[in-house]
Design a protein around this motif. Structure first.
Motif, PDB file in Angstrom:
ATOM      1  N   PRO A 122      31.450  35.525  41.852  1.00  0.00           N
ATOM      2  CA  PRO A 122      31.759  36.958  41.761  1.00  0.00           C
ATOM      3  C   PRO A 122      31.446  37.658  43.072  1.00  0.00           C
ATOM      4  N   ASP A 123      32.382  38.478  43.537  1.00  0.00           N
ATOM      5  CA  ASP A 123      32.251  39.158  44.825  1.00  0.00           C
ATOM      6  C   ASP A 123      31.706  40.569  44.619  1.00  0.00           C
ATOM      7  N   PHE A 124      30.418  40.733  44.923  1.00  0.00           N
ATOM      8  CA  PHE A 124      29.766  42.036  44.806  1.00  0.00           C
ATOM      9  C   PHE A 124      29.585  42.705  46.170  1.00  0.00           C
ATOM     10  N   ALA A 125      30.213  42.165  47.210  1.00  0.00           N
ATOM     11  CA  ALA A 125      30.000  42.677  48.565  1.00  0.00           C
ATOM     12  C   ALA A 125      30.381  44.161  48.650  1.00  0.00           C
ATOM     13  N   PRO A 126      29.423  45.037  48.974  1.00  0.00           N
ATOM     14  CA  PRO A 126      29.714  46.473  48.997  1.00  0.00           C
ATOM     15  C   PRO A 126      30.681  46.882  50.103  1.00  0.00           C
ATOM     16  N   ASP A 127      30.703  46.145  51.204  1.00  0.00           N
ATOM     17  CA  ASP A 127      31.544  46.535  52.349  1.00  0.00           C
ATOM     18  C   ASP A 127      33.036  46.536  52.017  1.00  0.00           C
ATOM     19  N   THR A 128      33.449  45.665  51.118  1.00  0.00           N
ATOM     20  CA  THR A 128      34.888  45.559  50.804  1.00  0.00           C
ATOM     21  C   THR A 128      35.220  45.997  49.376  1.00  0.00           C
ATOM     22  N   LEU A 129      34.258  46.568  48.693  1.00  0.00           N
ATOM     23  CA  LEU A 129      34.431  46.920  47.284  1.00  0.00           C
ATOM     24  C   LEU A 129      35.629  47.846  47.061  1.00  0.00           C
ATOM     25  N   SER A 130      35.698  48.936  47.818  1.00  0.00           N
ATOM     26  CA  SER A 130      36.774  49.912  47.598  1.00  0.00           C
ATOM     27  C   SER A 130      38.143  49.360  47.981  1.00  0.00           C
ATOM     28  N   VAL A 131      38.179  48.398  48.923  1.00  0.00           N
ATOM     29  CA  VAL A 131      39.457  47.782  49.323  1.00  0.00           C
ATOM     30  C   VAL A 131      39.982  46.883  48.207  1.00  0.00           C
ATOM     31  N   ARG A 132      39.077  46.158  47.554  1.00  0.00           N
ATOM     32  CA  ARG A 132      39.477  45.220  46.503  1.00  0.00           C
ATOM     33  C   ARG A 132      39.747  45.917  45.173  1.00  0.00           C
ATOM     34  N   SER A 133      39.186  47.101  44.982  1.00  0.00           N
ATOM     35  CA  SER A 133      39.340  47.831  43.724  1.00  0.00           C
ATOM     36  C   SER A 133      40.747  48.402  43.579  1.00  0.00           C
ATOM     37  N   HIS A 134      41.281  48.349  42.357  1.00  0.00           N
ATOM     38  CA  HIS A 134      42.576  48.971  42.102  1.00  0.00           C
ATOM     39  C   HIS A 134      42.436  50.491  41.986  1.00  0.00           C
ATOM     40  N   SER A 135      41.313  50.939  41.442  1.00  0.00           N
ATOM     41  CA  SER A 135      41.101  52.392  41.318  1.00  0.00           C
ATOM     42  C   SER A 135      40.341  52.908  42.542  1.00  0.00           C
TER      43      SER A 135
END
Length: 200
Positions: A122-135
């Motif tokens: 599971p990828d919990f990396a905060p740096d890319t969270l918003s890029v990977r999120s659909h919302s």
């Protein structure tokens, strides 16, 4: 003139097809017990993923990590709105934001656990969270803005989960069932948020 062919009545004393004859208990589509046992010992490091797993595991893991990111962004947005909600009608709405946040966190936990079951990380990396999120993470200035932004996010999540469920189909029933259960909660969230707007 042709005589009608009649079915020979089944022998009531006959034993059903057994697992030992290679046809399986359901008459041919289940593997015999010996084969199941042998296959279970092969590739034991794959854990829950057996050779009958029919989906493209890399694609499913990618989709699940995107779903995980989406849920985590929703947790953070709802949490902020819970603390920032102000106004005469804010208290019950803020309480609902907190409930939604907790439920989104539970979704994230389920998705992370399934990723591990499928042999992924599971990828919990905060740096890319918003890029990977659909919302999106939108703060919203007023209480109405917050409700609208959460409703938009829920609608995005609903569309995403519907597409994932359709893609997975029958190839991974466990993941599909989990996504369908999460989808049902997201639909409830959207209904509740739409009701809040109607009352506003």
């Amino acid at each position: 003139m042709d005589t009608p062919v009649t079915e020979k009545p089944a022998d009531k004393g006959a034993a059903p097809p057994s697992a030992s004859n290679g046809k399986g208990a359901a008459g041919g589509f289940l593997s015999d017990v010996k084969t199941l046992r042998e296959r279970a010992r092969q590739h034991i490091d794959d854990g829950a993923v057996t050779q009958n797993y029919d989906a493209d595991r890399a694609t499913v893991l990618k989709l699940l990590n995107e779903a995980l990111a989406t849920e985590l962004v929703c947790v953070l947005r709802y949490r902020r709105h819970y603390f920032m909600a102000k106004g005469i009608h804010a208290e019950p709405i803020a309480a609902e934001f907190k409930v939604h946040s907790d439920e989104e966190q539970a979704h994230a936990d389920r998705i992370a656990a399934r990723i591990v079951q499928l042999g992924g990380e599971p990828d919990f990396a905060p740096d890319t969270l918003s890029v990977r999120s659909h919302s999106e993470y939108v703060e919203g200035k007023s209480l109405t803005d917050m409700i609208k932004e959460n409703l938009v996010a829920e609608r995005i999540a609903i569309e995403s989960y519907l597409e994932m469920v359709q893609y997975i189909g029958e190839r991974d029933p466990t993941t599909r069932r989990m996504l369908e259960e999460i989808l049902a909660v997201e639909e409830e969230h959207a209904d509740e948020l739409a009701d809040m707007l109607d009352k506003g």
